[in-house]
Write a protein that holds these residues in place. Structure first.
Motif, mmCIF file in Angstrom:
data_model
loop_
_atom_site.group_PDB
_atom_site.id
_atom_site.type_symbol
_atom_site.label_atom_id
_atom_site.label_comp_id
_atom_site.label_asym_id
_atom_site.label_seq_id
_atom_site.Cartn_x
_atom_site.Cartn_y
_atom_site.Cartn_z
ATOM 1 N N THR A 186 28.662 19.563 21.715
ATOM 2 C CA THR A 186 29.130 19.908 23.054
ATOM 3 C C THR A 186 28.309 19.149 24.081
ATOM 4 O O THR A 186 27.101 18.989 23.948
ATOM 5 C CB THR A 186 29.017 21.418 23.322
ATOM 6 N N ASP A 187 28.998 18.675 25.083
ATOM 7 C CA ASP A 187 28.365 17.942 26.169
ATOM 8 C C ASP A 187 29.051 18.387 27.453
ATOM 9 O O ASP A 187 30.255 18.205 27.607
ATOM 10 C CB ASP A 187 28.527 16.436 25.938
ATOM 11 N N HIS A 188 28.283 18.969 28.353
ATOM 12 C CA HIS A 188 28.888 19.506 29.579
ATOM 13 C C HIS A 188 29.452 18.410 30.480
ATOM 14 O O HIS A 188 30.254 18.687 31.356
ATOM 15 C CB HIS A 188 27.880 20.379 30.327
ATOM 16 N N THR B 102 38.232 23.451 33.537
ATOM 17 C CA THR B 102 38.199 22.986 32.155
ATOM 18 C C THR B 102 37.981 24.153 31.202
ATOM 19 O O THR B 102 38.698 24.293 30.203
ATOM 20 C CB THR B 102 37.094 21.920 31.974
ATOM 21 N N GLN B 103 37.016 25.000 31.487
ATOM 22 C CA GLN B 103 36.722 26.140 30.613
ATOM 23 C C GLN B 103 37.908 27.113 30.568
ATOM 24 O O GLN B 103 38.247 27.628 29.501
ATOM 25 C CB GLN B 103 35.445 26.854 31.065
ATOM 26 N N VAL B 104 38.533 27.343 31.704
ATOM 27 C CA VAL B 104 39.702 28.233 31.743
ATOM 28 C C VAL B 104 40.834 27.651 30.897
ATOM 29 O O VAL B 104 41.458 28.359 30.103
ATOM 30 C CB VAL B 104 40.163 28.482 33.197
ATOM 31 N N MET B 105 41.083 26.362 31.042
ATOM 32 C CA MET B 105 42.174 25.724 30.304
ATOM 33 C C MET B 105 41.885 25.675 28.797
ATOM 34 O O MET B 105 42.782 25.901 27.987
ATOM 35 C CB MET B 105 42.421 24.295 30.839
ATOM 36 N N ILE B 106 40.651 25.393 28.425
ATOM 37 C CA ILE B 106 40.297 25.366 27.010
ATOM 38 C C ILE B 106 40.489 26.746 26.394
ATOM 39 O O ILE B 106 41.080 26.891 25.318
ATOM 40 C CB ILE B 106 38.847 24.857 26.812
#
Length: 172
Positions: free
Chosen positions: A77-79, A135-139
Motif C-alpha cells: 500500500t502506498d498512500h 478514493t477510499q470511499v470508492m474502493i
C-alpha cells in the motif's frame, strides 16, 4: 480489550476459541451473535469467555483484526499511489479475501457489521485531501459491490479505474 490471560493460552485452546469466533461471526451478524454458541463450540466456560474478552464486540474486534492482518500482509500500500495502483490493491484485497478462511467474516462485516464500528465523526476526514477521501470511499464501495455480485468484479474494477483516473485529472 483482549486479556493477557487469553494471549497466554496454549495454541490449541486459542485456536479452538478463534475457530468458534470465526464460525459465529461468519454466520451471524454481531447483533445476532451469542456467547452461548461460542462457549459451547469452543468447550470453554461462559466465565472464561468474559475473562478473555470484555464482550462479543471485543471478541469480534480481535477476530476481524486477525483477518485484516492476514489478508493485507502481502498487499503493498502506498498512500500516494496512482489509480492503477489503487485498483491493483483493491483487486488483491478482493482475491485474497475470497481465498481466505475469513471471506464469510469479511463479507458479513462489510454488509452488516461495520456500522457498529463507525464513529460519528472521523478526524481523518479533515486531514485527507478530497482525492484521498473519495478514493477510499470508492474502493470500499467497490469491494462491497463485488462481495454482493462476484461475477461483476472486472466490470466494477474497470469502473473504479475510470472514476479514480477522472478524479486525478480533477485534482490536478
Amino acid at each position: 480489550m483482549v486479556s493477557n490471560t487469553f494471549k497466554n493460552l496454549d495454541d490449541e485452546k486459542k485456536l479452538r476459541i478463534t475457530d468458534a469466533f470465526l464460525n459465529e461471526f461468519s454466520n451471524h451478524t454481531l447483533m445476532e451473535a451469542q456467547v452461548s454458541r461460542i462457549v459451547k463450540e469452543s468447550g470453554i466456560a461462559r466465565g472464561a469467555f468474559y475473562k478473555y474478552f470484555d464482550d462479543l464486540k471485543d471478541a469480534y474486534t480481535y477476530l476481524y483484526g486477525m483477518a485484516m492482518k492476514e489478508i493485507h500482509k502481502d498487499i503493498q500500500t502506498d498512500h500516494a499511489a496512482s489509480p492503477v495502483d489503487f485498483v491493483k490493491q483493491t483487486r488483491e484485497f478482493v482475491e485474497k479475501s475470497k481465498d481466505s478462511s475469513f471471506y464469510a467474516l469479511v463479507k458479513m462485516h462489510i454488509l452488516h457489521n461495520e456500522s457498529v464500528f463507525i464513529s460519528s465523526f472521523n478526524d481523518q476526514v479533515i486531514t485527507e485531501s478530497e482525492y484521498q477521501w473519495a478514493t477510499q470511499v470508492m474502493i470500499h464501495e467497490t469491494i462491497k459491490q463485488i462481495m454482493l455480485e462476484p461475477s461483476a468484479k472486472d466490470v466494477l474494477l474497470n469502473k473504479l479505474t475510470n472514476v479514480l483516473t477522472a478524479l486525478v485529472k480533477e485534482d490536478d
